[in-house]
Motif scaffolding. Structure first.
Motif, PDB file in Angstrom:
ATOM      1  N   VAL A  99      20.784   5.970  -4.048  1.00  0.00           N
ATOM      2  CA  VAL A  99      19.805   4.979  -3.600  1.00  0.00           C
ATOM      3  C   VAL A  99      20.053   3.687  -4.375  1.00  0.00           C
ATOM      4  CG1 VAL A  99      17.354   4.434  -3.371  1.00  0.00           C
ATOM      5  CG2 VAL A  99      18.126   6.813  -3.155  1.00  0.00           C
ATOM      6  N   SER A 100      20.311   2.598  -3.635  1.00  0.00           N
ATOM      7  CA  SER A 100      20.664   1.343  -4.308  1.00  0.00           C
ATOM      8  C   SER A 100      19.457   0.446  -4.548  1.00  0.00           C
ATOM      9  CB  SER A 100      21.724   0.590  -3.507  1.00  0.00           C
ATOM     10  OG  SER A 100      21.259   0.373  -2.192  1.00  0.00           O
ATOM     11  N   SER A 101      18.414   0.589  -3.703  1.00  0.00           N
ATOM     12  CA  SER A 101      17.187  -0.177  -3.945  1.00  0.00           C
ATOM     13  C   SER A 101      16.023   0.499  -3.238  1.00  0.00           C
ATOM     14  CB  SER A 101      17.339  -1.623  -3.466  1.00  0.00           C
ATOM     15  OG  SER A 101      17.398  -1.671  -2.061  1.00  0.00           O
ATOM     16  N   LEU A 102      14.843   0.048  -3.615  1.00  0.00           N
ATOM     17  CA  LEU A 102      13.630   0.680  -3.107  1.00  0.00           C
ATOM     18  C   LEU A 102      12.651  -0.421  -2.751  1.00  0.00           C
ATOM     19  CD1 LEU A 102      12.405   3.641  -3.053  1.00  0.00           C
ATOM     20  CD2 LEU A 102      11.350   3.060  -5.220  1.00  0.00           C
ATOM     21  N   PHE A 103      11.966  -0.264  -1.622  1.00  0.00           N
ATOM     22  CA  PHE A 103      10.885  -1.186  -1.298  1.00  0.00           C
ATOM     23  C   PHE A 103       9.579  -0.416  -1.280  1.00  0.00           C
ATOM     24  CE2 PHE A 103       7.979  -3.291   1.638  1.00  0.00           C
ATOM     25  CZ  PHE A 103       7.928  -4.548   1.077  1.00  0.00           C
ATOM     26  N   LEU A 104       8.589  -0.918  -2.000  1.00  0.00           N
ATOM     27  CA  LEU A 104       7.290  -0.254  -2.065  1.00  0.00           C
ATOM     28  C   LEU A 104       6.252  -1.057  -1.297  1.00  0.00           C
ATOM     29  CD1 LEU A 104       7.199   1.221  -5.595  1.00  0.00           C
ATOM     30  CD2 LEU A 104       5.860   2.166  -3.718  1.00  0.00           C
ATOM     31  N   GLU A 105       5.714  -0.420  -0.260  1.00  0.00           N
ATOM     32  CA  GLU A 105       4.670  -1.043   0.545  1.00  0.00           C
ATOM     33  C   GLU A 105       3.310  -0.498   0.120  1.00  0.00           C
ATOM     34  OE1 GLU A 105       5.485  -0.874   4.745  1.00  0.00           O
ATOM     35  OE2 GLU A 105       3.354  -0.948   5.247  1.00  0.00           O
ATOM     36  N   TYR A 106       2.241  -1.259   0.327  1.00  0.00           N
ATOM     37  CA  TYR A 106       0.899  -0.771   0.013  1.00  0.00           C
ATOM     38  C   TYR A 106      -0.116  -1.362   0.975  1.00  0.00           C
ATOM     39  CZ  TYR A 106      -0.415  -5.146  -2.427  1.00  0.00           C
ATOM     40  OH  TYR A 106      -0.723  -6.446  -2.746  1.00  0.00           O
ATOM     41  N   TYR A 107      -1.337  -0.957   0.819  1.00  0.00           N
ATOM     42  CA  TYR A 107      -2.434  -1.379   1.693  1.00  0.00           C
ATOM     43  C   TYR A 107      -3.379  -2.213   0.825  1.00  0.00           C
ATOM     44  CZ  TYR A 107      -6.306  -0.528   5.121  1.00  0.00           C
ATOM     45  OH  TYR A 107      -7.333  -0.633   6.031  1.00  0.00           O
ATOM     46  N   PRO A 108      -3.176  -3.544   0.799  1.00  0.00           N
ATOM     47  CA  PRO A 108      -3.960  -4.388  -0.109  1.00  0.00           C
ATOM     48  C   PRO A 108      -5.459  -4.138   0.061  1.00  0.00           C
ATOM     49  CG  PRO A 108      -2.217  -5.661   0.920  1.00  0.00           C
ATOM     50  CD  PRO A 108      -2.237  -4.326   1.623  1.00  0.00           C
ATOM     51  N   GLY A 109      -6.136  -3.970  -1.026  1.00  0.00           N
ATOM     52  CA  GLY A 109      -7.574  -3.681  -0.970  1.00  0.00           C
ATOM     53  C   GLY A 109      -7.831  -2.201  -1.086  1.00  0.00           C
ATOM     54  N   MET A 110      -7.322  -1.438  -0.119  1.00  0.00           N
ATOM     55  CA  MET A 110      -7.553   0.004  -0.170  1.00  0.00           C
ATOM     56  C   MET A 110      -6.806   0.641  -1.336  1.00  0.00           C
ATOM     57  SD  MET A 110      -7.181   3.056   2.617  1.00  0.00           S
ATOM     58  CE  MET A 110      -7.328   4.752   2.022  1.00  0.00           C
ATOM     59  N   THR A 111      -5.570   0.219  -1.563  1.00  0.00           N
ATOM     60  CA  THR A 111      -4.791   0.822  -2.648  1.00  0.00           C
ATOM     61  C   THR A 111      -5.536   0.679  -3.979  1.00  0.00           C
ATOM     62  OG1 THR A 111      -2.748   0.330  -1.470  1.00  0.00           O
ATOM     63  CG2 THR A 111      -2.556   0.807  -3.824  1.00  0.00           C
ATOM     64  N   GLU A 112      -6.017  -0.520  -4.251  1.00  0.00           N
ATOM     65  CA  GLU A 112      -6.740  -0.757  -5.506  1.00  0.00           C
ATOM     66  C   GLU A 112      -8.010   0.106  -5.574  1.00  0.00           C
ATOM     67  OE1 GLU A 112      -5.497  -3.079  -3.542  1.00  0.00           O
ATOM     68  OE2 GLU A 112      -4.513  -4.668  -4.694  1.00  0.00           O
ATOM     69  N   SER A 113      -8.724   0.222  -4.451  1.00  0.00           N
ATOM     70  CA  SER A 113      -9.985   0.974  -4.520  1.00  0.00           C
ATOM     71  C   SER A 113      -9.738   2.476  -4.659  1.00  0.00           C
ATOM     72  CB  SER A 113     -10.910   0.642  -3.346  1.00  0.00           C
ATOM     73  OG  SER A 113     -10.375   1.073  -2.150  1.00  0.00           O
ATOM     74  N   VAL A 114      -8.640   2.989  -4.083  1.00  0.00           N
ATOM     75  CA  VAL A 114      -8.315   4.406  -4.284  1.00  0.00           C
ATOM     76  C   VAL A 114      -7.948   4.654  -5.751  1.00  0.00           C
ATOM     77  CG1 VAL A 114      -6.658   6.246  -3.739  1.00  0.00           C
ATOM     78  CG2 VAL A 114      -7.619   4.866  -1.903  1.00  0.00           C
ATOM     79  N   LEU A 115      -7.169   3.750  -6.331  1.00  0.00           N
ATOM     80  CA  LEU A 115      -6.796   3.905  -7.746  1.00  0.00           C
ATOM     81  C   LEU A 115      -8.042   3.844  -8.636  1.00  0.00           C
ATOM     82  CD1 LEU A 115      -3.527   1.762  -7.973  1.00  0.00           C
ATOM     83  CD2 LEU A 115      -3.724   4.248  -7.859  1.00  0.00           C
ATOM     84  N   GLU A 116      -8.960   2.951  -8.310  1.00  0.00           N
ATOM     85  CA  GLU A 116     -10.200   2.841  -9.077  1.00  0.00           C
ATOM     86  C   GLU A 116     -11.020   4.137  -8.962  1.00  0.00           C
ATOM     87  OE1 GLU A 116     -11.191   0.703 -11.251  1.00  0.00           O
ATOM     88  OE2 GLU A 116     -13.150   1.648 -11.490  1.00  0.00           O
ATOM     89  N   ASP A 117     -11.023   4.701  -7.769  1.00  0.00           N
ATOM     90  CA  ASP A 117     -11.746   5.959  -7.556  1.00  0.00           C
ATOM     91  C   ASP A 117     -11.125   7.095  -8.385  1.00  0.00           C
ATOM     92  OD1 ASP A 117     -13.713   7.547  -6.101  1.00  0.00           O
ATOM     93  OD2 ASP A 117     -11.963   8.485  -5.170  1.00  0.00           O
ATOM     94  N   ILE A 118      -9.796   7.150  -8.417  1.00  0.00           N
ATOM     95  CA  ILE A 118      -9.106   8.174  -9.209  1.00  0.00           C
ATOM     96  C   ILE A 118      -9.422   7.983 -10.697  1.00  0.00           C
ATOM     97  CG2 ILE A 118      -6.829   9.029  -9.940  1.00  0.00           C
ATOM     98  CD1 ILE A 118      -5.821   8.235  -7.092  1.00  0.00           C
TER      99      ILE A 118
END
Lengths: 88, 149
Positions: free
Chosen positions: B44-63
């Motif tokens: 694997v030469s590179s990686l792209f990480l996608e996320y769901y702005p807003g929801m990602t932060e709130s799920v992490l906060e919940d965890i």
């Protein structure tokens, strides 16, 4: 009497690639009251939709919270479909 | 503290933020996830990480909140990167501080196990065969399931 419910529908990652769209605005069709019914409605659009939304472990979120397929849509504004997550 | 960002993070800065928070801390456990240059038998030469702005932060906060309720902790810090990454790049930092090490070890694993299975991030790899979305692993679900008992 309820006014037409307009939803923002989002697609992420592989789903977005497979469907060639990341977002659409949708007036909730008659008879579509739950997220499960919304998925079934979208699947009727054709093979491409049927296949993408048949992803094993597909998640659906309403107002940015993961929900069950029988969750009602009335009164909500944002629905997102996405494949199993792979962060970390 | 939750951060989702494109920029790299400094583990020393994160560690110091945990350490200098309170003199009641007796243990700090940190985890850093890195980008590997191989997956499923391919380079694997590179990686792209996608996320769901807003929801990602709130799920992490919940965890984070779940961990704080489950164990007696002083602080939990989560930093997760998004966007383009190269092999050996840092992807994620989880740091936990508590009075005793047992709780810090357990909470750090708990946060990572739930982050891997619940937080909306998706990895797309660039390999010699082209681009592909990374498949979720059953072993990650199993790891998260063990906290349910």
């Amino acid at each position: 009497m309820s006014s037409p419910n307009t939803l923002k529908v989002l697609f992420f990652a592989r789903l977005r690639d497979d469907l060639d769209t990341n977002e659409e605005s949708l007036v909730l069709p008659q008879g579509v009251t739950t997220v499960g019914q919304l998925k079934a409605y979208l699947c009727q659009r054709g093979e491409q939709w049927q296949q993408a939304l048949s992803t094993q472990g597909l998640f659906v979120a309403v107002e940015q919270k993961v929900v069950d397929w029988d969750t009602p849509l009335q009164g909500f504004e944002e629905v997102a479909f996405f494949p199993p997550v792979t962060g970390g | 503290m939750i951060l989702v960002q494109e920029a790299d993070f400094n583990t020393q800065t994160q560690y110091e933020a945990l350490r200098q928070d309170s003199p009641k801390i007796g243990a700090i456990v940190t985890f850093v996830g890195l980008m590997r240059d191989f997956n499923e038998g391919d380079d694997v030469s590179s990686l792209f990480l996608e996320y769901y702005p807003g929801m990602t932060e709130s799920v992490l906060e919940d965890i984070r909140e779940q961990a704080m309720q489950r164990w007696s902790l002083n602080q939990v810090r989560i930093v997760h990167r998004v966007g383009e990454l190269a092999p050996s790049d840092q992807i994620v930092f989880v740091g936990v501080s508590s009075a005793h090490r047992g709780e810090a070890f357990a909470a750090c694993e708990f946060v990572m196990d739930f982050l891997k299975t619940q937080a909306p991030f998706w990895k797309r790899e660039q390999t010699s065969k082209g681009q592909r979305w990374v498949e979720a692993r059953q072993s990650d679900d199993s790891a998260a399931d063990r906290w349910k008992s």
